[in-house]
Each structure stands twice: as structure tokens, then as C-alpha cells.
Design an enzyme around this catalytic site. Sequence first.
Site, PDB file in Angstrom:
ATOM      1  N   ALA A   9       0.831  -1.218   0.000  1.00 47.53           N
ATOM      2  CA  ALA A   9       0.000   0.000   0.000  1.00 47.53           C
ATOM      3  C   ALA A   9       0.855   1.253   0.000  1.00 47.53           C
ATOM      4  CB  ALA A   9      -0.916  -0.014   1.226  1.00 47.53           C
ATOM      5  N   ARG A  15      -3.288   8.827 -10.425  1.00 50.40           N
ATOM      6  CA  ARG A  15      -4.468   9.015 -11.276  1.00 50.40           C
ATOM      7  C   ARG A  15      -5.753   9.312 -10.496  1.00 50.40           C
ATOM      8  NH1 ARG A  15      -4.324   3.830 -14.863  1.00 50.40           N
ATOM      9  NH2 ARG A  15      -2.731   3.158 -13.386  1.00 50.40           N
TER      10      ARG A  15
HETATM   11  C1  UD1 Z   1       1.425  -5.478 -11.011  1.00 53.82           C
HETATM   12  C2  UD1 Z   1       2.079  -6.750 -11.500  1.00 53.82           C
HETATM   13  C3  UD1 Z   1       1.382  -7.238 -12.769  1.00 53.82           C
HETATM   14  C4  UD1 Z   1      -0.087  -7.433 -12.502  1.00 53.82           C
HETATM   15  C5  UD1 Z   1      -0.708  -6.156 -11.922  1.00 53.82           C
HETATM   16  C6  UD1 Z   1      -2.112  -6.413 -11.460  1.00 53.82           C
HETATM   17  C7  UD1 Z   1       4.425  -6.548 -10.823  1.00 53.82           C
HETATM   18  C8  UD1 Z   1       5.798  -6.237 -11.298  1.00 53.82           C
HETATM   19  N1  UD1 Z   1       3.471  -6.462 -11.774  1.00 53.82           N
HETATM   20  O1  UD1 Z   1       1.641  -4.499 -12.030  1.00 53.82           O
HETATM   21  O2  UD1 Z   1       1.964  -8.453 -13.203  1.00 53.82           O
HETATM   22  O3  UD1 Z   1      -0.752  -7.811 -13.679  1.00 53.82           O
HETATM   23  O4  UD1 Z   1       0.050  -5.713 -10.774  1.00 53.82           O
HETATM   24  O5  UD1 Z   1      -2.698  -5.213 -11.073  1.00 53.82           O
HETATM   25  O6  UD1 Z   1       4.232  -6.870  -9.676  1.00 53.82           O
HETATM   26  N2  UD1 Z   1       3.433  -0.977  -4.791  1.00 53.82           N
HETATM   27  C9  UD1 Z   1       4.126  -0.677  -3.649  1.00 53.82           C
HETATM   28  N3  UD1 Z   1       5.439  -0.362  -3.743  1.00 53.82           N
HETATM   29  C10 UD1 Z   1       6.097  -0.345  -4.931  1.00 53.82           C
HETATM   30  C11 UD1 Z   1       5.364  -0.652  -6.084  1.00 53.82           C
HETATM   31  C12 UD1 Z   1       4.032  -0.972  -5.986  1.00 53.82           C
HETATM   32  O7  UD1 Z   1       3.593  -0.675  -2.550  1.00 53.82           O
HETATM   33  O8  UD1 Z   1       7.306  -0.059  -4.926  1.00 53.82           O
HETATM   34  C13 UD1 Z   1       2.017  -1.287  -4.689  1.00 53.82           C
HETATM   35  C14 UD1 Z   1       1.191  -0.236  -5.405  1.00 53.82           C
HETATM   36  O9  UD1 Z   1       0.755   0.759  -4.485  1.00 53.82           O
HETATM   37  C15 UD1 Z   1       0.036  -1.011  -5.966  1.00 53.82           C
HETATM   38  C16 UD1 Z   1       0.594  -2.413  -6.146  1.00 53.82           C
HETATM   39  O10 UD1 Z   1       1.777  -2.492  -5.373  1.00 53.82           O
HETATM   40  O11 UD1 Z   1      -1.019  -1.086  -5.042  1.00 53.82           O
HETATM   41  C17 UD1 Z   1       0.849  -2.757  -7.601  1.00 53.82           C
HETATM   42  O12 UD1 Z   1       1.852  -1.892  -8.096  1.00 53.82           O
HETATM   43  P1  UD1 Z   1       1.814  -1.338  -9.566  1.00 53.82           P
HETATM   44  O13 UD1 Z   1       3.033  -0.541  -9.783  1.00 53.82           O
HETATM   45  O14 UD1 Z   1       0.512  -0.713  -9.838  1.00 53.82           O
HETATM   46  O15 UD1 Z   1       1.956  -2.690 -10.406  1.00 53.82           O
HETATM   47  P2  UD1 Z   1       1.424  -2.918 -11.834  1.00 53.82           P
HETATM   48  O16 UD1 Z   1       2.324  -2.225 -12.798  1.00 53.82           O
HETATM   49  O17 UD1 Z   1      -0.009  -2.620 -11.925  1.00 53.82           O
END
Ligand code: UD1
Length: 454
Positions: A9, A15
Site C-alpha cells: 500500500a 491518477r
Molecule cells: C502489477 C504486476 C502485474 C499485474 C498487476 C495487477 C508486478 C511487477 N506487476 O503491475 O503483473 O498484472 O500488478 O494489477 O508486480 N506498490 C508498492 N510499492 C512499490 C510498487 C508498488 O507498494 O514499490 C504497490 C502499489 O501501491 C500497488 C501495487 O503495489 O497497489 C501494484 O503496483 P503497480 O506498480 O501498480 O503494479 P502494476 O504495474 O499494476
Amino acid sequence: MTLDVVILAAGQGTRMKSALPKVLHPLAGKPLLQHVIDAALALRPEGLHIVIGHGAERVKTAVTAPAARWVLQAEQLGTGHAVQQAAPSLRGGGTTLILYGDVPLIGQQSLQSLLAVAARGALGLLTVELADPTGYGRILRDAHGSVRAIVEHKDASDAERAIREVNTGIMAVPTSRLCGWLDQLQNHNSQREYYLTDIIAMAAGSGVRVEAVTASGETEVAGVNDRAQLATLERAAQAARARQLMLAGVTLLDPARIDIRGSVRHGADVSIDINVIFEGDNTLGSNVSIGAGCVLKNVEIGDGVTIHPHSVIEGARIAAGCSVGPFARLRPGTRMGEGAKIGNFVETKKADIGAHSKISHLSYVGDAVLGEDVNVGAGTITCNYDGVNKFETRIGDGAFIGSNTALVAPVTVGAHATVGAGSVITTSVPENTLAVARGKQRNIDGWKRPEKES
Ligand code: UD1
Ligand code: CA
């Protein structure tokens, strides 16, 4: 088998275009993240780890997560990096379940299936088929149909992008293995991020089976990235609640026009008209009827009560057989005894209204205790406030308060007393007496109205 749940989280949620961290936006009356926490707690995990970053302090105080460990991910370097931050406090030998603070409607059944896979020493991965998989990580399977890797959309070839089975991100992993794999993550990809998804290929490569569990549908794995998606999930959540109510025997005049932002317990044969909103915790008895456009928050309503349209009721206890509204406003601390009636344009607050008493029209009754069978005439006001302090009005059983009476508290009207219409009552009225406190009427003979000069 010990269970650790890690909820990611930390992301900003650009967005949403909001000052409020994304995971705190409300869905069905509670923050997105709270839905995920509640889903995690239902599994009774030994450890709950919540990875926060953007708006960390605000997030911590806005949700209820007893015994959670808050893990700060100061810089968001990817989902793999996020889980790494929690790794040192995971229990070896158990299972780690990974959830997302912005995927609020995840269901218990899918989670149980994933945990069952992990309990067998395999990696359980929740996947879903999407008509439009754009943006998601694609599931790559080998010739036998076993999952061998996930490729992110941005890193995928055209052939891989044609795959419609996608990664939801939700997975259950044997913890000791997970920690080993996390150590090996690298950020050699188009986004320069540490991808959690890379552990899938590591698992397959080291002979750990990866079993895909299919989600029940798109809704339970849908993430919220903007307010349009939030609204779509809100409708999905409300539709599910409405359906649950109907299957439990409640009549909804239109299941698309009810919002439950909290809980509703109910007896048999409850009927709810359109555009009713419930907030907080509510209990309805049997044969309760709620009219159109009511807003009810933390109410306790007894059997056979009718709430007429457009009433706003909060923190009230309403006994069996009462009638309220239309257009009534019951504020916290209102108690109605059996068969009592509150009519239109009446406001009550901290008012204890005895059985069969009536306040039928246009009144304010606050800081008041009314006995049984009291009749409060139209336009009666309890003047409970002197600008600094609040004072109480007490009215005994069977008293009759004439219309347009001002009861200047503190004041008591005794049982079976009568107050003449238009009175300003400043001192107590003894039982069985008539109080009249108004200017005496004079009739002036032959008096003429002024006339316009022609
Ligand atoms: C991720 C998955 C993808 C999947 C998708 C589903 C990875 C690399 N990719 O992509 O395969 O289809 O979710 O929605 O995992 N977050 C953190 N810290 C970070 C990065 C992200 O807490 O450093 C949290 C974000 O707040 C978010 C979630 O992890 O709630 C997903 O991160 P996001 O960067 O949106 O991943 P996607 O590119 O959507
Ligand atoms: Ca995402």
C-alpha cells in the site's frame, strides 16, 4: 502452518488526482485498505505486515489493524522491493500471502484456495482472463500447461501480449523460498523496478510448482487506479450487498438504488423503498418498512416500525410499532418507546420519548424526557440552550402541550398537565393543571385599518 500476510500500500495513486492517499478512498463506507485488512484478518494470520510509503502517517491512523506491523517503503522501487521491506519479519517455515491495498473486493474463497496450494509446498498464483489484458503481466505456461513465468506488459513481445490470462499479483508463497528469491531480484527491465513477478520464473526454475488459481471474476481482483474504477467497484459491491439482502428475505423495491455503507441486520419481511442509505451498524426488526430517500446511521429499529420517506435518522433507538416521518430528523440520543409517533418536520436530539407519545408536526425536542401518552402540539420548541449551557425539559405521562409552545428549560411539565397554545413556559407546571402563558387577547371595537390615499 503459520501465515504472514503482506499488504502492499505504498503507491501514490497519481491518477486519483487527490490529496488523499489512494488506499484511503472509501468504498462502501470504508477505506479501500480497510477492506483488504479485513479480508486478511478473516484468515487469522500470525503476522500482518502493511507496506506504506505515500501518506504513510495518514494511512496508519485512518485504518484499524490490530497488531499490524507497519513497514515503511520510503522509495517505491517496485512490488518486489516492497515485499523485500517486510521480509526480515516474516516467519520462516510458513506461508506468505501477498495482497494489495487497492484491490478491495478480494474474496475468501480465492484466498483459501491459494493457501491450500502453498500448504502443499507450491506457489499459488491468482490469475484471471481478461477480454482486454492491456497493462497487466501475462501468464506464460510451458508445454504441459504449468506456469513458468510472468512477463510484464511493457516487457512483453507481441505474441505474449496476445495472452489474455493475466497476473492479479495476489499470491501465496512458502515463506523461506520467498525470502531466498527476493534476495535475487534485479531491476533489469523497462521500468528499472524490482518486480515481484520475477519470482515465478525463479520458482519454476528451482522445481517449485506454480499453480494458478482462477479468480471468481474480474471484480474480486480489480484494482482501483482512478475514480471511474472506484465508482465501478462501488456499484459492484453495492449490487452484491443488495443481492445478499434480498436472498435473506428483504424486499428491495429497486436493488440498484440502495447503498449500504456499513452493516444491516434484519428480521423477516423488511421492505426498503428506493434511494435509502445505511451507514454504520444498523438493526431492523421484522415487518419494518423504510420509505424512499431515508438516510439511516447506527439505528436500532423494532418490529413493525414504519419510517416514512425522506427521514434522516442517526444514533436512535426506535421501539416496536413506532412511526417516523416523512421528513423527520432524529439525531443521536433519540429514544422512542413502543408505538410512539414522530411526524413531519420534527427534529429530536437526546430525547427520550415514552410509549405512545406523539410529536406530529414541526417541532424541536432536544435534551428532553417525555413520559407515555404525551401529545406535543405543532410548533413546540424545547428551548434547551442559553447560548452557553444545555438544559433539560421533562414532561410527565399524559401531558398535553398546546401548539406553538416554547418550553424554556430547565422546566418540568407534570403528568396530565395541559399547556395552552402559544405559551412560553418558564417555570414548572404542576400535575393536572392548565398553564396558559401568553398575552391576553383584547378585541377593540370599531377599529379601522389605515386606508390608502386615492
Ligand atoms: C502489477 C504486476 C502485474 C499485474 C498487476 C495487477 C508486478 C511487477 N506487476 O503491475 O503483473 O498484472 O500488478 O494489477 O508486480 N506498490 C508498492 N510499492 C512499490 C510498487 C508498488 O507498494 O514499490 C504497490 C502499489 O501501491 C500497488 C501495487 O503495489 O497497489 C501494484 O503496483 P503497480 O506498480 O501498480 O503494479 P502494476 O504495474 O499494476
Ligand atoms: Ca496497478
